[in-house]
Design an enzyme around this catalytic site. Structure first.
Site, PDB file in Angstrom:
ATOM      1  N   ARG A  65       3.073   7.556   9.647  1.00 28.97           N
ATOM      2  CA  ARG A  65       2.933   9.151   9.619  1.00 28.97           C
ATOM      3  C   ARG A  65       1.765   9.721  10.359  1.00 28.97           C
ATOM      4  O   ARG A  65       1.714  10.655  10.884  1.00 28.97           O
ATOM      5  CB  ARG A  65       2.502   9.331   8.062  1.00 28.97           C
ATOM      6  CG  ARG A  65       2.273  10.771   7.507  1.00 28.97           C
ATOM      7  CD  ARG A  65       2.011  10.835   6.120  1.00 28.97           C
ATOM      8  NE  ARG A  65       3.012  10.100   5.158  1.00 28.97           N
ATOM      9  CZ  ARG A  65       4.173  10.410   4.639  1.00 28.97           C
ATOM     10  NH1 ARG A  65       4.329  11.754   4.567  1.00 28.97           N
ATOM     11  NH2 ARG A  65       4.643   9.909   3.762  1.00 28.97           N
TER      12      ARG A  65
ATOM     13  N   ASP B 267       0.938  -1.328  -0.009  1.00 28.21           N
ATOM     14  CA  ASP B 267       0.121  -0.026  -0.024  1.00 28.21           C
ATOM     15  C   ASP B 267       0.796   1.268   0.049  1.00 28.21           C
ATOM     16  O   ASP B 267       0.343   2.476   0.338  1.00 28.21           O
ATOM     17  CB  ASP B 267      -0.794  -0.064   1.269  1.00 28.21           C
ATOM     18  CG  ASP B 267      -0.264  -0.285   2.487  1.00 28.21           C
ATOM     19  OD1 ASP B 267       0.936  -0.020   2.673  1.00 28.21           O
ATOM     20  OD2 ASP B 267      -0.729  -1.018   3.305  1.00 28.21           O
TER      21      ASP B 267
ATOM     22  N   HIS C 126      13.819   4.679  12.825  1.00 29.36           N
ATOM     23  CA  HIS C 126      13.352   4.936  11.237  1.00 29.36           C
ATOM     24  C   HIS C 126      14.187   6.254  10.971  1.00 29.36           C
ATOM     25  O   HIS C 126      14.533   7.222  11.710  1.00 29.36           O
ATOM     26  CB  HIS C 126      12.050   5.186  11.351  1.00 29.36           C
ATOM     27  CG  HIS C 126      11.583   5.233   9.921  1.00 29.36           C
ATOM     28  ND1 HIS C 126      11.374   6.295   9.124  1.00 29.36           N
ATOM     29  CD2 HIS C 126      11.032   4.295   9.116  1.00 29.36           C
ATOM     30  CE1 HIS C 126      10.917   6.039   7.942  1.00 29.36           C
ATOM     31  NE2 HIS C 126      10.508   4.705   7.970  1.00 29.36           N
TER      32      HIS C 126
ATOM     33  N   GLU D 146      -1.799   5.134   3.238  1.00 27.58           N
ATOM     34  CA  GLU D 146      -1.814   3.634   2.766  1.00 27.58           C
ATOM     35  C   GLU D 146      -3.203   3.097   2.650  1.00 27.58           C
ATOM     36  O   GLU D 146      -3.417   2.380   1.267  1.00 27.58           O
ATOM     37  CB  GLU D 146      -1.291   2.742   3.767  1.00 27.58           C
ATOM     38  CG  GLU D 146       0.385   3.037   3.915  1.00 27.58           C
ATOM     39  CD  GLU D 146       0.869   4.149   4.813  1.00 27.58           C
ATOM     40  OE1 GLU D 146       2.011   4.695   4.927  1.00 27.58           O
ATOM     41  OE2 GLU D 146      -0.071   4.867   5.340  1.00 27.58           O
TER      42      GLU D 146
ATOM     43  N   GLU E 250      -0.345  -9.033  -1.317  1.00 26.58           N
ATOM     44  CA  GLU E 250      -0.940  -8.677  -0.022  1.00 26.58           C
ATOM     45  C   GLU E 250      -2.200  -7.814  -0.221  1.00 26.58           C
ATOM     46  O   GLU E 250      -2.483  -6.687   0.236  1.00 26.58           O
ATOM     47  CB  GLU E 250       0.133  -8.017   0.723  1.00 26.58           C
ATOM     48  CG  GLU E 250      -0.304  -7.748   2.148  1.00 26.58           C
ATOM     49  CD  GLU E 250       0.813  -6.816   3.008  1.00 26.58           C
ATOM     50  OE1 GLU E 250       1.531  -7.870   3.802  1.00 26.58           O
ATOM     51  OE2 GLU E 250       1.010  -5.741   2.884  1.00 26.58           O
TER      52      GLU E 250
ATOM     53  N   HIS F 147       6.764   4.507  13.644  1.00 25.24           N
ATOM     54  CA  HIS F 147       7.257   5.235  12.387  1.00 25.24           C
ATOM     55  C   HIS F 147       6.131   5.957  11.441  1.00 25.24           C
ATOM     56  O   HIS F 147       6.222   6.882  10.794  1.00 25.24           O
ATOM     57  CB  HIS F 147       8.254   4.548  11.242  1.00 25.24           C
ATOM     58  CG  HIS F 147       7.351   3.781  10.384  1.00 25.24           C
ATOM     59  ND1 HIS F 147       6.759   2.335  11.003  1.00 25.24           N
ATOM     60  CD2 HIS F 147       6.843   3.582   9.317  1.00 25.24           C
ATOM     61  CE1 HIS F 147       5.963   1.730  10.249  1.00 25.24           C
ATOM     62  NE2 HIS F 147       5.911   2.414   9.014  1.00 25.24           N
TER      63      HIS F 147
END
Length: 415
Positions: A201, A92, A231, A128, A114, A199
């Site tokens: 967003r 994604d 990250h 995503e 996936e 990590h």
């Protein structure tokens, strides 16, 4: 052509690339966009994957719009130059979305590894959730990791003949890497070991700073060692380093190569993560996972009892971690939960299905109904967990699929 740009994509597409290379039917061509360039280049060679083209699209602190524009130009050019028979994308990411869209524009069919993960909230995770929904409107083949993911696709109108439940390729790679035995754990001390990854967003900013503060309090217990592979995102570092850097019970390390990460995961006692892939890997090794998010597109681990969706509230996180560290019975219950994500043979199922659909030779150009014929010996059938959903409007339907039984050889986690 396999398109990847992030470390998770490399981890999950490496088994597909290896399986294609071992097949007489395919010649895998890997194109990287460099979305996680440094982390990606740490590991591709270790995973036995060669790179044909590196587009190097990343720029410091560029926004999603700028990244998307660069990806579309670069991937469109690569597809026009190489003229692959199909494009494979995973998951994604913005790389995956742009790979699928560029292939659609060049009339090359898309295989989505996936496929079918959903939270039902368009902007969580961001971007995503929308990315994977859009890829679902473009893809020709939908390789769902679980029956639940397949049901999401059917509910959205994807024809059952285009969906196959395979298990998740992350399990293939994890088992392959651990069998190699080449990784080194990042843990150093004897106390109970907590692996932390943060990590996403949507967690950045105040929420991540608050979580960092709570995790510092967890470290203050004195009987745990926390390892944080940090990250490279400046926003993540700005939020977590002031909270966790310098604490004697917190080991902050640069991103681990995948061999070392797998060894560290195998060596830990408890996982705290907002990562999607780690939610899949931890149950496979019997490691209870606390998911530091308000939604998850991988509910199977929660439903199986192997993971707990605790959200981002610092007090809730602290209480849940303390309960698992202090209550042996609760810990054993989660550690022994059924693993829902695969048996290590997902990539074989993906390549077998693609090979079956190419038995009559490479399809003619274009992703429309004329591109693929019906492979001999296959008729319409059902996908595990559901039947054909309602048809899509013709203007936004995916390419028509060969009629076959997508249940044959599918992964069944209850078997």
């Amino acid at each position: 052509m396999l398109v990847l740009g992030t470390r998770p994509e490399a981890i999950k597409l490496a088994p597909v690339a290896r399986a294609m290379a071992a097949s007489s039917r395919f010649e895998p061509m890997v194109v990287t966009t460099g979305q996680h360039r440094e982390m990606l280049h740490q590991m591709l060679g270790l995973l036995g994957v060669g790179v044909k083209t590196d587009l190097a699209v990343m720029r410091d602190r560029q926004g999603l719009a700028e990244l998307t524009a660069r990806l579309m130009r670069g991937l469109g050019g690569a597809i026009r130059t190489e003229r692959p028979d199909l494009v494979v994308v995973q998951g994604d990411t913005t790389t995956a979305l742009c790979g699928a869209l560029a292939a659609f524009y060049e009339r090359v069919p898309v295989a989505h590894v996936e496929a079918g993960l959903r939270t039902g909230v368009p902007d969580n995770p961001f971007p995503e959730e929308l990315n994977r929904c859009l890829i679902g409107r473009i893809a020709h083949w939908h390789f769902a990791p679980t029956a639940s993911a397949a049901r999401h696709l059917l509910a959205e109108g994807v024809p059952a003949a285009q969906v196959r439940v395979t298990g998740n390729t992350v399990v293939d790679n994890l088992l392959w890497v651990l069998a190699e035995g080449a990784g080194r754990s990042a843990f150093r001390t004897g106390p109970r070991r907590v692996l932390l990854t943060l990590h996403r967003r949507e967690n950045q900013g105040d929420a991540m700073r608050a979580m960092g503060s709570a995790l510092r309090r967890l470290a203050d217990r004195g009987d745990v060692e926390i390892v944080l592979p940090l990250h490279r995102s400046p926003a993540v570092r700005d939020a977590l380093l002031p909270q966790l850097g310098g604490h004697s019970r917190v080991r902050v390390v640069e991103p681990l190569d995948y061999l070392d990460f797998a060894a560290t995961l195998a060596d830990c006692d408890l996982v705290l993560t907002d990562s999607g892939g780690v939610q899949e890997e931890a149950p496979g090794l019997g490691k209870p996972a606390l998911v530091l998010r308000t939604t998850t597109e991988r509910p199977e681990a929660v439903e199986a009892g192997a993971a707990l969706l605790v959200g981002t509230d610092p007090e809730v996180i602290l209480a849940a971690a303390g309960r698992l560290l202090d209550d042996p019975e609760e810990y054993r219950r989660m550690a022994r939960a059924r693993h829902p994500f695969g048996d290590g043979h997902a990539a074989e199922r993906i390549v077998d299905r693609l090979a079956e659909d190419f038995t009559e030779g490479p399809p003619s150009p274009g992703p429309g109904p004329e591109r693929h014929g019906t492979p001999a010996g296959h008729g319409p059938g059902d996908t595990p967990g559901g039947a054909d959903g309602p048809g899509r409007p013709r203007s936004c339907a995916p390419p028509s699929a060969p009629q076959r039984n997508p249940a044959s050889g599918s992964y069944d986690p209850t078997a």
